[in-house]
Enzyme design. Structure first.
Site, PDB file in Angstrom:
ATOM      1  N   GLY A  52       0.165   6.181   4.934  1.00 42.73           N
ATOM      2  CA  GLY A  52       0.999   5.372   5.762  1.00 42.73           C
ATOM      3  C   GLY A  52       2.214   4.665   5.062  1.00 42.73           C
ATOM      4  O   GLY A  52       3.370   4.816   5.555  1.00 42.73           O
ATOM      5  N   GLU A  92     -17.954  17.544   3.124  1.00 38.04           N
ATOM      6  CA  GLU A  92     -17.410  18.263   1.877  1.00 38.04           C
ATOM      7  C   GLU A  92     -18.313  18.088   0.492  1.00 38.04           C
ATOM      8  O   GLU A  92     -18.366  18.943  -0.068  1.00 38.04           O
ATOM      9  CB  GLU A  92     -16.236  17.562   1.670  1.00 38.04           C
ATOM     10  N   ASP A 152      -5.510   3.355   8.363  1.00 36.75           N
ATOM     11  CA  ASP A 152      -6.999   3.131   8.263  1.00 36.75           C
ATOM     12  C   ASP A 152      -7.342   1.641   8.271  1.00 36.75           C
ATOM     13  O   ASP A 152      -8.588   1.343   8.604  1.00 36.75           O
ATOM     14  CB  ASP A 152      -7.612   3.650   6.914  1.00 36.75           C
ATOM     15  N   GLY A 160       0.946  -1.204  -0.249  1.00 37.45           N
ATOM     16  CA  GLY A 160       0.000   0.291  -0.030  1.00 37.45           C
ATOM     17  C   GLY A 160       0.808   1.300  -0.111  1.00 37.45           C
ATOM     18  O   GLY A 160       1.725   1.405   0.899  1.00 37.45           O
TER      19      GLY A 160
END
Lengths: 432, 432
Positions: free
Chosen positions: A16, A171, A300, A12
């Site tokens: 992070g 948003e 997450d 990923g």
């Protein structure tokens, strides 16, 4: 790259994973970064792509480019299909990686709380494809309304429901209101700006519950000024092609956007590690997976409490975790023990629209223009790559002064217009 | 808009249709512009989107925005499915328009000369979706090559074949060579810039046959310098997932791009008007359809000769035709006869790559840097909308000085890597 150095595999390249790789720049390791896409995505601005304010290329940069000069990194465009913690291997689509240290940073997916059938009618916003699809739906609804002569259907086409009063939902609702009232209204002949109805539905008692109550209140006021109708205590029981159901009540709408839940990616279920209900991995305080000294999980996809409260799923947490993992790997290589992760909360912000936002910086609570400027500066500052930063500032300034949006393109092979059928025997919520 | 004014229906908002609408700005008519997409596309720069140099939003602008201030225009996002010239009606997807004057400007499609099955393996380049798909395939081929250990398959993944030596094919081949050698090569660990093979196949005796022979020769020389192998007299007999076949010879390649043929859109077949083999409508010298005084057709969907030669399918022809149609409608309203169309050729240009192009301006033949600067200035000048113009100049300057491409994103729901199977008993063309 020396082949005999310890191999760190990072799955990923979000905030992070990328931060971990960068923080290991001078460490005596070889690093492989695996991601399903070829780009790092600046997710906080994704709603701007959905609302045609920015182009995909403005908020994403190729992972290879970002890490080009870091010679101890190899980037692979691939997907981790399985992990074997005991054998220290990661299965990719048709190959396998052996690691000395593993860093899982695969992030989250949109969660429909067990109602995956809602995804088709109410897309979530997690990646660039989602953003382009939402942009497509919103713009096509206006196009269809321009031609619609039946007043009821016209109203349904111009009703937009956003489910979920967290930062993403706020948003999106604010951005749809701006798009409808200031940008699109001038281009259409048969649509009145007042005709567009934007509803924000929140199941809990207030929107933006992670902020202080006074800021929630201020956000609701700012949304209302933009023309968004905020409904709290509104628990969605069903969504279909007619609209959104709150128990017996139906809100008829052609466009529904899901901004509510996030669950961890499917990979977490294959780790054999303890998970919470949303599939997040319960990790140790040093960010390792329970029982495995050389396997970390961050961001997450994880669940970790600090001072009795769960850490929020935001990019500063993921980035600070990434730096902590890098330090721990270096500690381990130097024969030192792991340090425990401690999140330093520098404050949080949510944007609502043009000159509208809230910011909570410790005891300092900002609203309106000041909060919006703070939000803008912080987010542009953290955008990766000068080119993106410049393009974003330019596009923003352009649409700020001209009320024009440059990225108002409907793409995708088929031209589907949204279909709203008439309701059948349900009591109807007036979206006046 | 006064309802009793004559109704001009324009189908298609490319260069021809848009120019017609704009040239009728002060005419006593009401205009409806119908297009299948919501944007006007600046097609000459489409290859730059395909090659990740520009974003879709840089070269496209919403039709509504372009025509926003022109009060006698209504824009519809819809598709003309049929035309009835005798009843003066146009069928849209689920409605009908009645016209007093009709202007057909629907442009062209990619033509595979009867081999539509090639489309799947060799996409053409006509719209934004095509461009994003080609970008996807080229970037994914490099990603797959980075992981490939079998040398033969590695070579196939890095072999790119462009079919057709017209302006589109030349632009694409040049742009792939630049992308491979200057941009991507630095980002990959296992790919050598020299490994990428770019072939340009042209069935005729020379590339860019619409230009003077000395310019064709110069273009071929400039392509060769960029690292493109040009093969003329190369008639493609088949294309499949293994690569491109020239009779018994096979060129094994993972990526094939079709830059060869253009045929008119399907609508022309429904007019009852005489067509040529590629489906182009044979129109009268005053741009009307044979037998219909109030129905015009212009641009790439038409066939018209001037001084014994067919007019080329380029934007200046379409735009000049649009202005001629507007004048003729105004003439007709004033009781005057139609004028005949006469194309004023201001010259033509083709770009090859960084500082490489050719230009034929009457007797003046330019090559290299000068031609490239001329090409750049003319094309940026004609881009519609200041914002686009600025964004394009910025992106160009950025990639010129840094050799970086901002729009290098692979999007699309599924991550498909190109598959190249080994050849079976075919004699193999060495792509060394």
């Amino acid at each position: 790259m020396k082949k005999d150095l310890p191999h760190v595999v990072i799955i990923g390249a979000g905030f992070g994973g990328l931060t971990t790789a960068q923080a290991l720049k001078r460490a005596p390791v070889q690093i492989t970064v695996v991601d399903r896409t070829n780009h790092h995505l600046f997710q906080p601005l994704l709603y701007q792509v959905a609302m045609a304010g920015l182009s995909p290329a403005d908020i994403a940069a190729p992972i290879r480019s970002i890490l080009r000069k870091q010679k101890n990194v190899t980037v692979l465009l691939d997907e981790a299909t399985d992990v074997n913690l005991d054998e220290q291997t990661v299965n990719l689509r048709d190959s396998e990686l052996k690691y000395d240290y593993l860093v899982l940073a695969t992030g989250g997916h949109t969660s429909y709380f067990g109602h995956d059938e809602w995804e088709k009618v109410a897309p979530g916003l997690k990646d660039l494809d989602d953003a382009v699809e939402i942009r497509r739906r919103v713009l096509l609804a206006f196009e269809a309304a321009e031609k619609e002569t039946d007043p009821e259907r016209h109203r349904e086409l111009l009703t937009f429901v956003v489910v979920g009063g967290g930062p993403t939902g706020v948003e999106l609702a604010g951005a749809i209101a701006e798009l409808a009232r200031f940008v699109l209204a001038r281009d259409f002949r048969n649509i009145h700006p007042e005709a567009a109805e934007i509803l924000l539905l929140e199941a809990g008692p207030r929107i933006l519950p992670s902020f202080a109550p006074d800021l929630s209140e201020s956000a609701e006021r700012q949304l209302t000024e933009l023309g968004v109708k905020v409904r709290t205590g509104a628990l969605v029981t069903n969504i279909d092609e007619h609209g959104v159901y709150l128990g017996d009540e139906i809100i008829k709408a052609a466009t529904v956007i899901w901004g509510a839940g996030v669950r961890a990616t499917a990979l977490t279920a294959r780790l054999g590690a303890p998970l919470n209900r949303a599939g997040h991995v319960l990790i140790n305080r040093d960010l390792t997976l329970p029982g495995y000294h050389n396997a970390f999980a961050i961001g997450d996809m994880t669940y970790l409490e600090q001072d009795g409260k769960p850490l929020p799923g935001v990019s500063p947490v993921a980035m600070q975790m990434g730096r902590c993992v890098a330090r721990n790997i270096k500690n381990d290589l130097a024969g030192k023990p792991y340090e425990e992760f401690r999140y330093l909360d520098k404050g949080s912000m949510a944007t609502i629209g043009r000159k509208a936002a809230i910011a909570e910086l410790g005891k300092l609570h900002l609203s309106g223009f000041m909060a919006w400027m703070a939000w803008l500066l912080v987010h542009i500052f953290f955008l990766i790559g000068f080119r993106n930063r410049f393009a974003v500032i330019f596009n923003w300034a352009w649409s700020y002064f001209t009320y024009q949006r440059g990225a108002r393109l409907i793409t995708g092979r088929r031209l589907r217009l949204p279909v709203v059928e008439s309701s059948q025997g349900k009591s109807e919520f007036s979206v006046k």
